[in-house]
Motif scaffolding. Sequence first.
Motif, PDB file in Angstrom:
ATOM      1  N   PHE A 136       0.664  -1.339  -0.003  1.00 52.85           N
ATOM      2  CA  PHE A 136       0.083   0.038   0.060  1.00 52.85           C
ATOM      3  C   PHE A 136       0.781   1.267   0.052  1.00 52.85           C
ATOM      4  CE2 PHE A 136      -2.336   3.330   2.056  1.00 52.85           C
ATOM      5  CZ  PHE A 136      -3.340   3.678   1.338  1.00 52.85           C
ATOM      6  N   PHE A 137       1.783   1.312   0.938  1.00 49.33           N
ATOM      7  CA  PHE A 137       2.558   2.392   1.072  1.00 49.33           C
ATOM      8  C   PHE A 137       3.574   2.732  -0.453  1.00 49.33           C
ATOM      9  CE2 PHE A 137       1.312   2.398   5.376  1.00 49.33           C
ATOM     10  CZ  PHE A 137       0.914   3.853   5.556  1.00 49.33           C
ATOM     11  N   PHE A 138       4.212   1.657  -0.797  1.00 51.89           N
ATOM     12  CA  PHE A 138       4.914   1.793  -1.908  1.00 51.89           C
ATOM     13  C   PHE A 138       4.262   2.185  -3.207  1.00 51.89           C
ATOM     14  CE2 PHE A 138       7.075  -0.285  -5.590  1.00 51.89           C
ATOM     15  CZ  PHE A 138       8.322   0.557  -5.556  1.00 51.89           C
ATOM     16  N   PHE A 139       2.937   1.134  -3.645  1.00 58.13           N
ATOM     17  CA  PHE A 139       2.314   1.734  -4.651  1.00 58.13           C
ATOM     18  C   PHE A 139       1.455   2.770  -4.606  1.00 58.13           C
ATOM     19  CE2 PHE A 139       3.332  -2.471  -5.729  1.00 58.13           C
ATOM     20  CZ  PHE A 139       4.037  -2.438  -7.184  1.00 58.13           C
ATOM     21  N   GLU A 140       0.796   2.802  -3.628  1.00 64.12           N
ATOM     22  CA  GLU A 140      -0.529   3.900  -3.493  1.00 64.12           C
ATOM     23  C   GLU A 140      -0.084   5.214  -2.930  1.00 64.12           C
ATOM     24  OE1 GLU A 140      -4.242   2.734  -3.373  1.00 64.12           O
ATOM     25  OE2 GLU A 140      -3.904   0.876  -4.113  1.00 64.12           O
ATOM     26  N   VAL A 141       1.108   5.202  -2.105  1.00 68.72           N
ATOM     27  CA  VAL A 141       1.328   6.631  -1.475  1.00 68.72           C
ATOM     28  C   VAL A 141       2.309   6.902  -2.101  1.00 68.72           C
ATOM     29  CG1 VAL A 141       2.144   7.585   0.675  1.00 68.72           C
ATOM     30  CG2 VAL A 141       0.252   6.013   0.768  1.00 68.72           C
ATOM     31  N   ALA A 142       3.560   6.027  -2.231  1.00 70.63           N
ATOM     32  CA  ALA A 142       4.855   6.581  -2.713  1.00 70.63           C
ATOM     33  C   ALA A 142       4.765   7.002  -4.453  1.00 70.63           C
ATOM     34  CB  ALA A 142       6.107   5.727  -2.361  1.00 70.63           C
ATOM     35  N   LEU A 143       4.120   5.813  -5.089  1.00 70.72           N
ATOM     36  CA  LEU A 143       4.142   5.853  -6.648  1.00 70.72           C
ATOM     37  C   LEU A 143       2.713   6.435  -7.198  1.00 70.72           C
ATOM     38  CD1 LEU A 143       5.944   2.562  -7.294  1.00 70.72           C
ATOM     39  CD2 LEU A 143       6.935   4.716  -7.395  1.00 70.72           C
ATOM     40  N   LYS A 144       1.871   6.654  -6.108  1.00 70.83           N
ATOM     41  CA  LYS A 144       0.654   6.915  -6.673  1.00 70.83           C
ATOM     42  C   LYS A 144       0.108   6.119  -7.734  1.00 70.83           C
ATOM     43  CE  LYS A 144       0.838  11.133  -4.698  1.00 70.83           C
ATOM     44  NZ  LYS A 144       0.948  11.206  -3.191  1.00 70.83           N
ATOM     45  N   ILE A 145       0.075   4.772  -7.506  1.00 69.06           N
ATOM     46  CA  ILE A 145      -0.303   3.747  -8.611  1.00 69.06           C
ATOM     47  C   ILE A 145      -1.497   2.927  -7.732  1.00 69.06           C
ATOM     48  CG2 ILE A 145      -0.051   1.727  -9.832  1.00 69.06           C
ATOM     49  CD1 ILE A 145       2.796   2.660 -10.210  1.00 69.06           C
ATOM     50  N   LEU A 146      -2.780   3.136  -8.087  1.00 73.91           N
ATOM     51  CA  LEU A 146      -3.729   2.507  -7.450  1.00 73.91           C
ATOM     52  C   LEU A 146      -3.836   1.032  -7.756  1.00 73.91           C
ATOM     53  CD1 LEU A 146      -6.314   5.384  -7.522  1.00 73.91           C
ATOM     54  CD2 LEU A 146      -4.986   4.731  -5.826  1.00 73.91           C
ATOM     55  N   LEU A 147      -3.726   0.093  -6.946  1.00 74.47           N
ATOM     56  CA  LEU A 147      -3.982  -1.389  -7.140  1.00 74.47           C
ATOM     57  C   LEU A 147      -5.360  -1.875  -6.891  1.00 74.47           C
ATOM     58  CD1 LEU A 147      -0.709  -2.643  -5.425  1.00 74.47           C
ATOM     59  CD2 LEU A 147      -1.182  -2.204  -7.559  1.00 74.47           C
ATOM     60  N   GLU A 153     -12.846  -1.904  -1.313  1.00 77.16           N
ATOM     61  CA  GLU A 153     -12.538  -0.524  -1.705  1.00 77.16           C
ATOM     62  C   GLU A 153     -12.939   0.422  -0.819  1.00 77.16           C
ATOM     63  OE1 GLU A 153     -11.113   2.463  -4.730  1.00 77.16           O
ATOM     64  OE2 GLU A 153     -11.733   0.781  -5.711  1.00 77.16           O
ATOM     65  N   PRO A 154     -14.155   0.336  -0.086  1.00 78.21           N
ATOM     66  CA  PRO A 154     -14.681   1.282   0.768  1.00 78.21           C
ATOM     67  C   PRO A 154     -14.030   1.261   2.033  1.00 78.21           C
ATOM     68  CG  PRO A 154     -16.443  -0.131  -0.166  1.00 78.21           C
ATOM     69  CD  PRO A 154     -15.180  -0.684  -0.715  1.00 78.21           C
ATOM     70  N   LEU A 155     -13.226   0.114   2.371  1.00 80.31           N
ATOM     71  CA  LEU A 155     -12.202   0.039   3.506  1.00 80.31           C
ATOM     72  C   LEU A 155     -11.204   1.133   3.403  1.00 80.31           C
ATOM     73  CD1 LEU A 155     -12.434  -3.765   4.043  1.00 80.31           C
ATOM     74  CD2 LEU A 155     -13.580  -2.080   5.339  1.00 80.31           C
ATOM     75  N   PHE A 156     -10.830   1.441   2.081  1.00 84.02           N
ATOM     76  CA  PHE A 156      -9.750   2.279   2.152  1.00 84.02           C
ATOM     77  C   PHE A 156      -9.819   3.703   2.005  1.00 84.02           C
ATOM     78  CE2 PHE A 156      -8.314  -2.033   0.575  1.00 84.02           C
ATOM     79  CZ  PHE A 156      -7.196  -2.201   1.025  1.00 84.02           C
ATOM     80  N   TYR A 157     -11.007   4.277   1.946  1.00 84.73           N
ATOM     81  CA  TYR A 157     -11.382   5.565   2.003  1.00 84.73           C
ATOM     82  C   TYR A 157     -10.939   6.302   2.884  1.00 84.73           C
ATOM     83  CZ  TYR A 157     -15.050   4.398  -1.586  1.00 84.73           C
ATOM     84  OH  TYR A 157     -15.527   3.903  -2.831  1.00 84.73           O
ATOM     85  N   PRO A 158     -10.782   5.852   4.327  1.00 89.17           N
ATOM     86  CA  PRO A 158     -10.156   6.623   5.350  1.00 89.17           C
ATOM     87  C   PRO A 158      -8.604   6.755   5.104  1.00 89.17           C
ATOM     88  CG  PRO A 158     -11.718   4.840   6.252  1.00 89.17           C
ATOM     89  CD  PRO A 158     -11.714   4.842   4.853  1.00 89.17           C
ATOM     90  N   LEU A 159      -8.294   5.771   4.484  1.00 86.53           N
ATOM     91  CA  LEU A 159      -6.737   5.671   4.073  1.00 86.53           C
ATOM     92  C   LEU A 159      -6.477   6.816   3.044  1.00 86.53           C
ATOM     93  CD1 LEU A 159      -5.487   2.111   4.434  1.00 86.53           C
ATOM     94  CD2 LEU A 159      -4.934   3.901   6.176  1.00 86.53           C
ATOM     95  N   TYR A 160      -7.383   6.950   2.170  1.00 86.85           N
ATOM     96  CA  TYR A 160      -7.227   7.699   0.941  1.00 86.85           C
ATOM     97  C   TYR A 160      -7.114   9.316   1.647  1.00 86.85           C
ATOM     98  CZ  TYR A 160      -8.200   4.239  -2.417  1.00 86.85           C
ATOM     99  OH  TYR A 160      -7.977   3.087  -3.303  1.00 86.85           O
ATOM    100  N   ALA A 161      -8.344   9.425   2.722  1.00 83.56           N
ATOM    101  CA  ALA A 161      -8.307  10.965   3.144  1.00 83.56           C
ATOM    102  C   ALA A 161      -6.947  10.977   4.032  1.00 83.56           C
ATOM    103  CB  ALA A 161      -9.235  10.763   4.052  1.00 83.56           C
ATOM    104  N   ILE A 162      -6.289  10.242   4.676  1.00 85.64           N
ATOM    105  CA  ILE A 162      -5.168  10.471   5.096  1.00 85.64           C
ATOM    106  C   ILE A 162      -3.719  10.770   4.273  1.00 85.64           C
ATOM    107  CG2 ILE A 162      -3.443   9.697   7.049  1.00 85.64           C
ATOM    108  CD1 ILE A 162      -5.836   8.065   8.235  1.00 85.64           C
ATOM    109  N   PHE A 163      -3.593   9.799   3.264  1.00 82.64           N
ATOM    110  CA  PHE A 163      -2.468   9.681   2.665  1.00 82.64           C
ATOM    111  C   PHE A 163      -2.417  10.422   1.147  1.00 82.64           C
ATOM    112  CE2 PHE A 163      -1.831   6.295   5.787  1.00 82.64           C
ATOM    113  CZ  PHE A 163      -0.761   6.602   6.499  1.00 82.64           C
ATOM    114  N   LEU A 164      -3.439  10.471   0.706  1.00 82.18           N
ATOM    115  CA  LEU A 164      -3.729  10.832  -0.880  1.00 82.18           C
ATOM    116  C   LEU A 164      -4.113  12.223  -0.865  1.00 82.18           C
ATOM    117  CD1 LEU A 164      -4.824   7.636  -2.579  1.00 82.18           C
ATOM    118  CD2 LEU A 164      -2.536   8.386  -2.179  1.00 82.18           C
TER     119      LEU A 164
END
Length: 164
Positions: A136-147, A153-164
């Motif tokens: 998650f941190f490598f692809f979604e946060v660092a590289l901005k590549i959504l897997l 997917e709904p479980l990731f909404y809070p993480l998106y709000a924090i990191f993206l």
Amino acid sequence: MRTAEWMTAACLMALSVWFMIHATVLPIGWVEGSGPGGGAFPFWLSVVMFGCAAAIFVREFRGWRALGNGGAFLLQHSWRRLILVCAALAVTVAAIHVVGTYVAVPLFMLFYMRVLGDHRWMITIILTVATPIVLFFFFEVALKILLPKGQTEPLFYPLYAIFL
């Protein structure tokens, strides 16, 4: 049985070249303001794969023996394990579209490490939990590549709000 090693190495080198060519459809260099291009990771991974296959090819060509008995390319009892790994990978790829990468990959790792690898529970659980976090941190946060996340997917909404 050098022929099997040569053929496998040659096929892997050809596959690597094919991957490299198709990776160049996307930018493989640094994209200003957004980081590495979409083809960078597949391209460089293919370069490493080509290098490893070339090393095997050269090793066999020069007659250097790898560790082992130098006998059959694939022993009779290894076929069962090979079929299990292929089946598990097929299930994992199919599951990615339903439950997402962050569920399918750890389930594959759990099966592979515990059932096929016979690793201890402690290391299996640590790696099974750590891998999706690192992914998650490598692809979604660092590289901005959504897997792919599938139904999760709904479980990731809070993480998106924090990191993206």
